[in-house]
Design an enzyme around this catalytic site. Structure first.
Site, PDB file in Angstrom:
ATOM      1  N   LYS A 316     -28.395  18.733 -21.468  1.00 38.27           N
ATOM      2  CA  LYS A 316     -28.220  18.457 -20.046  1.00 38.27           C
ATOM      3  C   LYS A 316     -28.153  19.790 -19.301  1.00 38.27           C
ATOM      4  O   LYS A 316     -28.126  20.860 -19.898  1.00 38.27           O
ATOM      5  CB  LYS A 316     -26.944  17.642 -19.829  1.00 38.27           C
ATOM      6  CG  LYS A 316     -26.992  16.293 -20.553  1.00 38.27           C
ATOM      7  CD  LYS A 316     -26.064  15.281 -19.948  1.00 38.27           C
ATOM      8  CE  LYS A 316     -26.689  14.690 -18.689  1.00 38.27           C
ATOM      9  NZ  LYS A 316     -25.922  13.561 -18.163  1.00 38.27           N
ATOM     10  N   GLU A 321     -22.125  19.545 -16.513  1.00 37.93           N
ATOM     11  CA  GLU A 321     -22.909  18.392 -16.988  1.00 37.93           C
ATOM     12  C   GLU A 321     -22.949  18.293 -18.514  1.00 37.93           C
ATOM     13  O   GLU A 321     -23.099  17.221 -19.071  1.00 37.93           O
ATOM     14  CB  GLU A 321     -24.343  18.444 -16.438  1.00 37.93           C
ATOM     15  CG  GLU A 321     -24.444  18.306 -14.918  1.00 37.93           C
ATOM     16  CD  GLU A 321     -24.072  16.910 -14.411  1.00 37.93           C
ATOM     17  OE1 GLU A 321     -24.103  15.957 -15.213  1.00 37.93           O
ATOM     18  OE2 GLU A 321     -23.742  16.792 -13.218  1.00 37.93           O
TER      19      GLU A 321
END
Ligand SMILES: *[C@@H]1O[C@H](CO)[C@@H](O)[C@H](O)[C@H]1NC(C)=O
Length: 340
Positions: A316, A321
């Site tokens: 990601k 994230e």
């Protein structure tokens, strides 16, 4: 003596009735696959079971994962990819095929939800969400699977106002497609009248730490933080969910319930406001809260909530994230959370 027994029986009946007006929600975890070092699906399913995680959300069909779930008691929420929306919206045959390929082969799995589109409204596929939901629902019904709830997932960006919660409103851009979705949901029987929303107090706090306190974002405020026309909010999560309820009421829909498809707190990636301890606090308090209470607007409805996410996912976007996982790819917990 007889009257004591009668009173006792009456009490038992009353408490059963009261129990039934409550919807007992439960906690699940999102299983994201954007990592090149994740354990194989069979190991992941074992990890769900050994930690007592009863529900799993999968963003899109995945043969290996779905095979690993066969014969388990895990309730599954399966996503329809945004790329498939146009095809499914335009053709009942395509929707029948989707169900035939992605649900029917897994007859020993309990599919509870099919989420048609992920944060697709607003967006280029907005108008296709409701028709695709209808076609998938029709396909499930004809396959004898009418108990599966068909819904979609909205992000907070679908709202133009979320504070105070009573002023919650869908954005002008999102309203037409959401109205069509809500119309479809309103036609469904309970318990299938459910809209899923992603709710991230973390991002609201990170964007505006001057006005949003860490305690309010983390369920640790000692008392009421926001009093909104008599509804008292002690945590931001409830306020964000209730903003969606208000937005639905603003377009005339009062009977669709909410489930939370994603929420969580990063265990790293942003110094000062992310850490395993902060993530543990948020997720444990979230679990304890949603198992025992509804929101101020819907106090007797305990929602289904899916934590984001099972693993730290190294493919990601770098930063927070990659750091939403409850577990490292090794299967070791990043911190300990009890689901019971
Ligand atoms: C699993 O799904 C069914 C409905 O399909 C529901 O009645 C049951 O409560 C769910 N169990 C859990 C643990 O979510």
């Amino acid at each position: 003596m007889a009257s004591t027994w009668n009173a006792l029986i009456l009490l038992i009946i009353l408490s059963i009735l009261l129990q039934q007006t409550k919807h007992a929600g439960s906690i699940g975890v999102n299983y994201g696959l954007n990592g090149d070092n994740l354990p194989n699906p069979a190991t992941v399913v074992q990890l769900f079971n050994s930690h007592g995680i009863q529900k799993l959300r999968l963003f899109a069909p995945n043969l290996q994962v779905q095979q690993a779930l066969e014969g388990t008691n895990i309730n599954v929420s399966l996503g329809v990819a945004n790329d498939d929306l146009a095809n499914l919206a335009g053709s009942q045959a395509a929707a029948n095929e989707w169900v035939k390929t992605n649900i029917l082969p897994f007859s020993k799995t309990h599919y509870q939800y099919v989420t048609v589109g992920n944060e697709a409204i607003p967006g280029p596929n907005s108008q296709q969400v409701a028709p695709a939901m209808r076609n998938i629902k029709t396909a499930l019904n004809s396959a004898g699977l009418s108990q599966i709830t068909v819904t979609t997932v909205l992000a907070n960006t679908a709202l133009s106002f979320s504070f105070p919660p009573s002023q919650g409103a869908f954005s002008a851009e999102a309203t037409p497609a959401i109205t069509a979705v809500l119309q479809f949901l309103n036609e469904q029987e309970e318990p299938n009248r459910v809209l899923m929303v992603n709710v991230y107090p973390y991002f609201a706090f990170a964007a505006d730490p001057q006005h949003v306190t860490l305690e309010y974002a983390q369920f640790t405020a000692p008392g009421t933080v926001v009093n909104d026309h008599g509804l008292e909010y002690q945590n931001l999560f409830d306020a964000m969910v209730d903003a969606f309820y208000a937005a639905m009421e603003n377009v005339g829909v009062g009977s669709v319930r909410i489930a939370v498809s994603e929420t969580g707190w990063p265990n790293g990636g942003q110094s000062g406001i992310t850490s395993p301890v902060l993530a543990e606090t948020y997720n444990q308090k979230l679990i304890d809260h949603v198992k025992n209470s509804g929101t101020p607007k819907k106090p007797s409805y305990f929602m289904d909530v899916f934590i984001f996410a099972m693993f730290n996912e190294n493919q990601k976007t770098p930063g927070v994230e990659q750091c939403f996982g409850l577990f490292y790819p090794s299967g070791q917990p990043v911190y300990s959370v009890s689901f019971n």
